[in-house]
Write a protein that holds these residues in place. Structure first.
Motif, PDB file in Angstrom:
ATOM      1  N   MET A   1     -12.780   1.490  -3.924  1.00 22.33           N
ATOM      2  CA  MET A   1     -11.968   0.045  -3.016  1.00 22.33           C
ATOM      3  C   MET A   1     -11.677   0.377  -0.958  1.00 22.33           C
ATOM      4  SD  MET A   1      -8.988   0.583  -1.764  1.00 22.33           S
ATOM      5  CE  MET A   1      -8.690   1.807  -2.756  1.00 22.33           C
TER       6      MET A   1
ATOM      7  N   GLU B   1      -6.401   8.509  -8.167  1.00 24.31           N
ATOM      8  CA  GLU B   1      -6.897   7.071  -8.838  1.00 24.31           C
ATOM      9  C   GLU B   1      -7.997   6.491  -7.628  1.00 24.31           C
ATOM     10  OE1 GLU B   1      -4.124   5.468 -10.735  1.00 24.31           O
ATOM     11  OE2 GLU B   1      -3.658   7.603 -11.371  1.00 24.31           O
ATOM     12  N   LEU B   2      -7.558   6.307  -6.651  1.00 26.15           N
ATOM     13  CA  LEU B   2      -8.194   4.839  -5.411  1.00 26.15           C
ATOM     14  C   LEU B   2      -9.508   5.764  -4.823  1.00 26.15           C
ATOM     15  CD1 LEU B   2      -4.637   3.350  -4.444  1.00 26.15           C
ATOM     16  CD2 LEU B   2      -5.692   2.653  -6.166  1.00 26.15           C
TER      17      LEU B   2
ATOM     18  N   VAL C   1      -4.088  -5.150  -1.992  1.00 17.84           N
ATOM     19  CA  VAL C   1      -5.540  -5.352  -3.078  1.00 17.84           C
ATOM     20  C   VAL C   1      -5.629  -3.938  -3.809  1.00 17.84           C
ATOM     21  CG1 VAL C   1      -6.339  -6.915  -1.372  1.00 17.84           C
ATOM     22  CG2 VAL C   1      -6.904  -3.437  -1.136  1.00 17.84           C
ATOM     23  N   ALA C   2      -4.448  -3.125  -3.515  1.00 16.02           N
ATOM     24  CA  ALA C   2      -4.245  -2.011  -4.803  1.00 16.02           C
ATOM     25  C   ALA C   2      -3.443  -1.212  -4.264  1.00 16.02           C
ATOM     26  CB  ALA C   2      -5.625  -0.429  -4.390  1.00 16.02           C
ATOM     27  N   ASP C   3      -2.323  -0.599  -5.347  1.00 13.25           N
ATOM     28  CA  ASP C   3      -0.998   0.380  -5.639  1.00 13.25           C
ATOM     29  C   ASP C   3      -1.411   1.221  -6.564  1.00 13.25           C
ATOM     30  OD1 ASP C   3       1.219   0.998  -5.459  1.00 13.25           O
ATOM     31  OD2 ASP C   3       2.008  -0.887  -6.253  1.00 13.25           O
ATOM     32  N   GLY C   4      -1.406   2.963  -6.571  1.00 14.73           N
ATOM     33  CA  GLY C   4      -1.874   3.657  -7.086  1.00 14.73           C
ATOM     34  C   GLY C   4      -1.985   5.174  -6.858  1.00 14.73           C
TER      35      GLY C   4
ATOM     36  N   THR D   1     -12.737  -2.077   1.625  1.00 13.27           N
ATOM     37  CA  THR D   1     -11.155  -2.808   2.328  1.00 13.27           C
ATOM     38  C   THR D   1     -11.124  -1.771   3.808  1.00 13.27           C
ATOM     39  OG1 THR D   1      -9.933  -1.514   0.541  1.00 13.27           O
ATOM     40  CG2 THR D   1      -8.589  -2.105   2.445  1.00 13.27           C
TER      41      THR D   1
ATOM     42  N   GLN E   1      -4.974  -5.759   2.794  1.00 15.86           N
ATOM     43  CA  GLN E   1      -6.303  -6.390   3.314  1.00 15.86           C
ATOM     44  C   GLN E   1      -6.105  -7.491   3.655  1.00 15.86           C
ATOM     45  OE1 GLN E   1     -10.218  -5.972   0.928  1.00 15.86           O
ATOM     46  NE2 GLN E   1     -11.424  -6.310   3.016  1.00 15.86           N
TER      47      GLN E   1
ATOM     48  N   ARG F   1       1.899   7.980  -3.571  1.00 15.36           N
ATOM     49  CA  ARG F   1       1.346   6.214  -3.970  1.00 15.36           C
ATOM     50  C   ARG F   1       0.827   5.729  -2.806  1.00 15.36           C
ATOM     51  NH1 ARG F   1       5.584   2.633  -6.413  1.00 15.36           N
ATOM     52  NH2 ARG F   1       4.370   1.141  -6.061  1.00 15.36           N
TER      53      ARG F   1
ATOM     54  N   VAL G   1      -2.624  -0.078  -1.130  1.00 12.93           N
ATOM     55  CA  VAL G   1      -3.595  -0.821   0.475  1.00 12.93           C
ATOM     56  C   VAL G   1      -3.961  -2.716   0.369  1.00 12.93           C
ATOM     57  CG1 VAL G   1      -6.243  -0.774   0.611  1.00 12.93           C
ATOM     58  CG2 VAL G   1      -4.830   1.178  -0.606  1.00 12.93           C
TER      59      VAL G   1
END
Length: 266
Positions: free
Chosen positions: A235, A229-230, A222-225, A239, A217, A212, A215
């Motif tokens: 994104m 996928e990211l 702002v993102a977790d996956g 970022t 910022q 995983r 992320v």
């Protein structure tokens, strides 16, 4: 239960530097924390480790609040490799690495020596035990500290509970071969049932080794996956404030990430 991060916020100098970060990280997982400079990555791992108590929320390891655990108890459940470690006295490499065994009771001198030697071999420093720590290169010192951390944490699982290994920029002073070697150690720790949280700046290493990406910022998650996928959307470029090119070389298990240099260079 693993690692639970619940609405964690950190304030310094009257300013919020981490804003209500929430995540769940289970056993057998390696997470890379990424983001631009000043995003709050090191602050987050300090809160996770129990070094810094959050102003808001809490961090729990297997249900226990890490900020309330006794240091001796916490040291048996999680180990931390910080960004930098200053040693003022002329210790040998063996003495530095052996400090990691202070909380592991029941080991005689022979067992302790064997454990230190095993950790040094794991970080490609076999035979360095009698050298003075201050006379090593920066990269060698970083690997000595990792060996100390490995001695402290031991096996990734004890009594059915995953241990937590926290690495804050573990590859910053290392050449490419040792960057891969160090993250391979972390990957094996997770594969053995432990939990790894690593702050990384190299996006390719983060994508290649982690399950995983978290992320950050401006202090916010702002993102977790999953890395794949990211990487699909804009994104990462948004970022980091720079264009990204995502490549999928034949035979590679994971994509590669490159800055969009033709758009940056004159």
């Amino acid at each position: 239960m693993g690692l639970e991060i619940d609405d964690v916020g950190v304030v310094a100098g009257g300013r919020a530097i981490l804003h209500k970060v929430t995540a769940r990280i289970g056993a057998g997982t390696m997470v890379a924390v990424i983001g631009p400079n000043g995003a709050g990555k090191s602050t987050l791992v300090k809160a996770i480790s129990g070094e810094r108590r959050p102003a808001l929320g809490r961090v729990r390891l297997h249900g226990d609040d890490v900020s309330t655990l006794a240091p001796a108890d916490l040291a048996t459940q999680r180990a931390v490799l910080p960004q930098a470690t200053s040693i003022a006295f002329p210790f040998t490499v063996f003495e530095i690495v052996g400090l990691g065994l202070r909380q592991r009771a029941g080991m005689d001198a022979a067992a302790r020596r064997q454990e230190v030697q095993r950790a040094l071999a794991a970080v490609d420093l076999e035979g360095f035990g009698e050298r003075l720590y201050q006379r090593l290169s920066g990269g060698e010192q970083q690997r000595v500290q990792l060996a100390r951390v490995l001695c402290q944490i031991g096996k990734p699982v004890k009594d059915g509970r995953a241990k937590l290994l926290i690495l804050d920029e573990p590859t910053s002073s290392l050449d490419v071969r040792h960057q891969i070697a160090v993250l391979s150690i972390a990957r094996r720790f997770a594969d053995g049932g432990g939990i790894v949280v690593a702050v990384l700046h190299d996006l390719n290493l983060a994508v290649s080794f982690s399950d995983r990406l978290m992320v950050l910022q401006r202090g916010r998650l702002v993102a977790d996956g999953a890395p794949e996928e990211l990487l699909e959307g804009p994104m990462l470029a948004e970022t980091f404030g720079t264009g990204m090119v995502i490549m999928k070389p034949p035979g590679w298990a994971r994509p590669a990430v490159l800055p969009d240099l033709p758009r940056i260079l004159p």
